[in-house]
Structure formats: C-alpha cells, structure tokens
Enzyme design. Structure first.
Site, PDB file in Angstrom:
ATOM      1  N   GLY A 262     -27.911  50.269  17.235  1.00 19.61           N
ATOM      2  CA  GLY A 262     -28.142  48.893  18.597  1.00 19.61           C
ATOM      3  C   GLY A 262     -29.544  48.620  17.736  1.00 19.61           C
ATOM      4  O   GLY A 262     -30.329  49.121  17.389  1.00 19.61           O
TER       5      GLY A 262
ATOM      6  N   THR B 269     -33.427  61.380  52.879  1.00 15.59           N
ATOM      7  CA  THR B 269     -32.266  61.016  51.755  1.00 15.59           C
ATOM      8  C   THR B 269     -32.230  60.272  51.052  1.00 15.59           C
ATOM      9  O   THR B 269     -32.601  60.382  49.887  1.00 15.59           O
ATOM     10  CB  THR B 269     -30.698  60.920  52.296  1.00 15.59           C
ATOM     11  OG1 THR B 269     -30.145  61.327  53.122  1.00 15.59           O
ATOM     12  CG2 THR B 269     -29.754  61.003  51.254  1.00 15.59           C
TER      13      THR B 269
ATOM     14  N   GLN C 220     -28.910  42.898  31.187  1.00 12.44           N
ATOM     15  CA  GLN C 220     -29.543  42.236  31.604  1.00 12.44           C
ATOM     16  C   GLN C 220     -29.989  41.511  30.205  1.00 12.44           C
ATOM     17  O   GLN C 220     -29.687  41.884  28.776  1.00 12.44           O
ATOM     18  CB  GLN C 220     -31.264  42.140  31.949  1.00 12.44           C
ATOM     19  CG  GLN C 220     -30.790  43.122  34.367  1.00 12.44           C
ATOM     20  CD  GLN C 220     -32.087  42.693  34.671  1.00 12.44           C
ATOM     21  OE1 GLN C 220     -32.641  42.987  33.969  1.00 12.44           O
ATOM     22  NE2 GLN C 220     -31.752  43.126  35.861  1.00 12.44           N
TER      23      GLN C 220
ATOM     24  N   ASP D 279     -31.045  46.160  19.310  1.00  6.76           N
ATOM     25  CA  ASP D 279     -32.887  46.125  20.204  1.00  6.76           C
ATOM     26  C   ASP D 279     -34.149  47.614  19.651  1.00  6.76           C
ATOM     27  O   ASP D 279     -34.726  47.296  19.333  1.00  6.76           O
ATOM     28  CB  ASP D 279     -32.145  46.612  21.594  1.00  6.76           C
ATOM     29  CG  ASP D 279     -30.853  47.589  22.073  1.00  6.76           C
ATOM     30  OD1 ASP D 279     -30.808  47.938  20.622  1.00  6.76           O
ATOM     31  OD2 ASP D 279     -31.839  47.719  23.330  1.00  6.76           O
TER      32      ASP D 279
END
Length: 265
Positions: free
Chosen positions: A112, A189, A11, A114
């Site tokens: 990175g 589950t 994103q 970021d």
C-alpha cells in the site's frame, strides 16, 4: 503551502503544510462514490475556513501530494488535480514515484502507498531499523531496515473491524463505544468488550513487534517503534512496545515524497 491527502479505506486525512510545519488538518469519511467535482467542493469548503487561504479553490496552494489505498478514490483525486489545480504541481504516490526507500518484497506493487509513505517518514525522523504500527482499518506493522529499506510487514484486522464483527456475529453482543474500560475485568458486557479490544490489541502489538524486532535487527533494542493512525491513542497507554507516537506520520511522508519528486516534474 502544500496540501497532503491520505485517502484510506475508511477515512481520508488532509494536512496543510507551511514549510515543514503542519498548520491545519482535517479528517473526513472515504466514500468511493464521490466524484471529482464533489471532492473539489468538499476541499473548497474545508480550506475556505483557513485564514491563510483564500475562498477560491487552489488559492495559496503551491503543491499537492496524494496517496490512496482505494483505486477509485485515487482516480477521482487525480481528476481533481487536473481540473481544479491544473497549474499546481501534484505528486501521486504510485509505481515510478521516487521515495528514496528501496522496497524489498516479492511484489513491490502490492504494498500500500500509505505504508511506503510511512516508511519514508520513519527513516527521515527516526532512522532505521524501525517498525511503524499504523492503527487504521487494518492494523499494519511495517519493518524498515538499518539501511532505510522497506523489509516487509504484517497486516492484522483493525480495531473498528473487530468491534463491528463482534456486534454482528455475537448473538448477545452489540456495537460499543471505543473507550478504555475502568479495569481489565469488566463488570458488564460493554466493559468486557472494551477490555478485550483495548488490552487485546495492546497484547497483539507487543507480541508482533517483539517477534519482528528479532528478525529485523541483531539487537532488538536498536529498533524504534512508531505508532500512527487515528486509533493509536486507544492502545498507546497499554502497549510497552511503542517508543514514539507521530499522528501525522503519513502526511509528513507525503511532504517528503513531494519534495523528492517536484524538482523532477
């Protein structure tokens, strides 16, 4: 106003700052196939809805700060700034950019952008020593020393990656909604998988952070642990290690990096 863009693997988060205040934000999917022209149309549509900005791309934008972990996206964003924001100062976080945070790893170019930006914001907001836990495509743990240096970190598979892997590799399992289950012991589950994700990642965070604290500081209690990233709220209530939650840490770091570089341009 300052436009900040954090393009991650999955994103892209955009933030609009008026001074030090973030007044608007958007989250879109990261698509490495998008061209600069497509990105410009998308940005124009989003910003055109904000009352403080005009309908024309760049109207009201006085600066741009960008970081990206996807090289092809960074290339196209660079082209966006050149073609559509030619008169606006733009700072792209890459080698040679002044951050104010020394990077104490074997190869600083491997870290990175970021993660460096997060460390810049952590030092500014909370000081060191600190650990930033970023819940994104990967879950990253970044250590900042008491002197404000980037000391290294840990990279683990992210929450969404783990959910997708379970759905693909488990013969009787499937993709599930990321939500907190009613209890740790699941009665079906889906709840069992949700419990494994939520409480499993909370345990991972607590365990990794505890070990990092012992390496980072003589007194582990001196270390501030900051959570950020879109999936952080999934774990916040279950992790005992997190001290602060700052959802816009990366955008704040981009603003700080912009301010430290724009006067040099």
């Amino acid at each position: 106003m300052l436009l900040t863009i954090d393009a991650g693997n999955t994103q892209t988060v955009l933030g609009l700052f008026d001074g030090e205040e973030i007044v608007e934000h958007w989250r879109i999917s990261t698509d490495p196939r998008r061209t600069a022209d497509e990105l410009a149309v998308l940005l124009n549509g989003l910003m055109g809805m904000h009352p403080l900005l005009g309908e024309d791309l760049g109207d009201g934008i006085e600066g741009i700060a960008i970081c990206s972990t996807v090289p092809s996206v960074l290339h196209e964003l660079r082209e966006v700034t050149r073609r559509y924001y030619g008169d606006v100062p733009a700072v792209l976080v890459e080698p040679g950019i002044k951050t104010g945070v020394p990077i104490l790893v074997d190869n600083p170019k491997e870290v990175g952008a970021d993660r460096i930006v997060n460390s810049v914001a952590a030092v500014e907001l909370y000081g060191g020593p600190a650990i930033v836990v970023d819940f994104g495509t990967a879950t990253t743990f970044d250590a900042v020393s008491a002197r404000g240096e980037y000391a290294g970190g840990v990279i683990a598979p992210g929450i969404e990656i783990s959910v997708e892997a379970l759905g693909v590799k488990g013969a009787q399992l499937r993709k599930i909604e990321l939500a907190r289950p009613r209890a740790v012991i699941g009665k079906n589950t889906v709840e069992a998988m949700q419990a494994g994700i939520v409480y499993g990642f909370a345990g991972q965070v607590d365990g990794v952070v505890e070990r990092m604290k012992r390496e980072l500081a003589d007194d582990p209690d001196d270390v501030t642990v900051i959570a950020t990233g879109g999936l952080a709220p999934m774990v916040l209530g279950e992790s005992s290690a997190i001290d602060e939650h700052e959802p816009w840490l990366t955008l704040i770091g981009l603003r700080l990096v912009y301010e430290r570089n724009v006067s040099r341009m």
